[in-house]
Structures are given as C-alpha cells and as structure tokens.
Design an enzyme around this catalytic site. Structure first.
Site, PDB file in Angstrom:
ATOM      1  CB  CYS A   1      24.836 -28.007  25.129  1.00  0.00           C
ATOM      2  SG  CYS A   1      23.396 -28.742  26.203  1.00  0.00           S
TER       3      CYS A   1
ATOM      4  CD  GLU B   1      26.323 -23.817  26.078  1.00  0.00           C
ATOM      5  OE1 GLU B   1      25.929 -24.551  25.472  1.00  0.00           O
ATOM      6  OE2 GLU B   1      25.974 -23.106  27.073  1.00  0.00           O
TER       7      GLU B   1
ATOM      8  CB  CYS C   1      28.104 -26.900  29.124  1.00  0.00           C
ATOM      9  SG  CYS C   1      27.024 -27.562  27.626  1.00  0.00           S
TER      10      CYS C   1
HETATM   11  N1  THU Z   1      21.093 -26.265  25.128  1.00  0.00           N
HETATM   12  C1  THU Z   1      22.369 -25.790  24.941  1.00  0.00           C
HETATM   13  O1  THU Z   1      22.683 -26.015  23.511  1.00  0.00           O
HETATM   14  N2  THU Z   1      22.875 -24.963  25.615  1.00  0.00           N
HETATM   15  C2  THU Z   1      22.483 -24.591  27.095  1.00  0.00           C
HETATM   16  O2  THU Z   1      23.525 -23.971  27.756  1.00  0.00           O
HETATM   17  C3  THU Z   1      21.502 -25.040  27.435  1.00  0.00           C
HETATM   18  C4  THU Z   1      20.586 -25.965  26.498  1.00  0.00           C
HETATM   19  C5  THU Z   1      20.331 -26.810  24.164  1.00  0.00           C
HETATM   20  C6  THU Z   1      20.077 -28.459  24.650  1.00  0.00           C
HETATM   21  C7  THU Z   1      18.949 -28.576  23.875  1.00  0.00           C
HETATM   22  O3  THU Z   1      19.288 -28.627  22.248  1.00  0.00           O
HETATM   23  C8  THU Z   1      18.071 -27.384  23.918  1.00  0.00           C
HETATM   24  O4  THU Z   1      19.001 -26.337  24.143  1.00  0.00           O
HETATM   25  C9  THU Z   1      16.851 -27.301  24.784  1.00  0.00           C
HETATM   26  O5  THU Z   1      17.668 -27.903  26.182  1.00  0.00           O
END
Ligand code: THU
Length: 164
Positions: free
Chosen positions: A73, A75, A115
């Site tokens: 993610c 974050e 996260c």
């Molecule tokens: N994702 C994030 O980067 N941060 C979040 O808070 C929620 C999900 C990303 C992970 C993945 O690459 C995509 O969003 C779909 O879940």
C-alpha cells in the site's frame, strides 16, 4: 458484565479548500503522487505524502506485483521510506488519496489494518502525534489527530514486558 463504549474523534471538511494552506498543500502533494502508482491489477491508484518537521515532503504510492501479496500500500511505502531515510525528522502529517477510472470515489479511502499498525509504530518511534488526512478528490477530507483514534485497540510494545 460491563459494557464499554469507545468514541473516536475526527474532523470532516467538506472540501480540500476548507483546510489551512499547509494541509491543503499536503493533500495536493498526495494527489500528485497518484501518478507514480503501479497498480495494473487493481487499477486503483493510491497516493500518499508525508510532511516532515523540517518542512520536507515525501511522496509514495501503491506498488503492486503480479504475485499479489508482494505488493504494498501507498501508506507503507511512504512510512518505510521515512523509516529508512528520514527517521530523525518527525512526521507531522500524512495525506492519503485515491483514484480509479472505473468509478467515482465519493468518500475518503481509509487505510488497511496493516498500514494502521505501521502508522502506530512510526508514531511511537517519533514520540509525537502523527496526523492523518484522508482526502477524497472532489469530496470531503477527514482529519485524524493521532493513530489512537484510528486504532483504539492497537498492540503496543509495553504489553511484551509489563503487566498493565
Ligand atoms: N491500497 C493502498 O495503497 N492503501 C489503502 O489504504 C488501501 C489499499 C492499495 C493496495 C492495492 O494496490 C490497491 O490499493 C487495491 O487494494
């Protein structure tokens, strides 16, 4: 039996332009970071920006992998980069935003549990509150003044060594 209730606090701003200029700017930096998202599988872009005490701004985005669980993610990309390179410069605020071409996003995207756990560790490590700005482009912004409000039952280090 005793019933308990925990209240969490956050502020909602109807649009990004209601924020003070520092917070507004950080949200726009998170939006800029969307451009670096590597999300060919979900097509869901997430951008993050950290404002450090020195005034420096760090950018990050979600980085996916064909072996799906190997992706990360936005974050955690941001926070691990901070931990590896800038841990002596505390994080004041972190802005997060998301975009997809598949449907309109109407509410701020809230971070996953992993996260949140990493945010908690960074906050503890720097010994000062980490503010989180969850920014919905063309929608509201939620401002949370510290990770305790996002994760009231967080696991903390003292549990390993002290009876509480
Ligand atoms: N994702 C994030 O980067 N941060 C979040 O808070 C929620 C999900 C990303 C992970 C993945 O690459 C995509 O969003 C779909 O879940």
């Amino acid at each position: 039996m005793t019933e308990h209730e925990i209240k969490i606090a956050f502020k909602e701003y109807d649009t990004v332009s209601e924020l003070n200029s520092q917070d507004h700017n950080l949200c726009l930096e998170a939006k800029k970071a969307l451009a670096t998202s590597h999300s060919p599988y979900s097509k869901f872009r997430v951008g993050a920006a950290l404002l450090l005490k020195s005034g420096k701004i760090l950018h990050a985005s979600n980085q996916e992998n064909v072996a799906y669980p190997s992706g990360l993610c936005a974050e955690r990309v941001a926070l691990f980069h901070w931990g590896a390179n800038h841990a002596d410069d505390p994080i004041v605020s972190m802005a997060v935003t998301a975009h997809t071409n598949d449907f309109p996003i109407l509410k701020p995207v809230t971070s996953c549990g992993s996260c949140l756990q990493v945010m908690a560790e960074c906050e503890k490590r720097q010994n000062s509150p980490l503010r989180v700005l969850l920014y919905c482009i063309n929608g509201p912004v939620w401002v949370i003044d510290g990770i305790q409000s996002l994760m009231p039952f967080m696991f903390f280090e003292e549990r390993l060594t002290q009876s509480t």
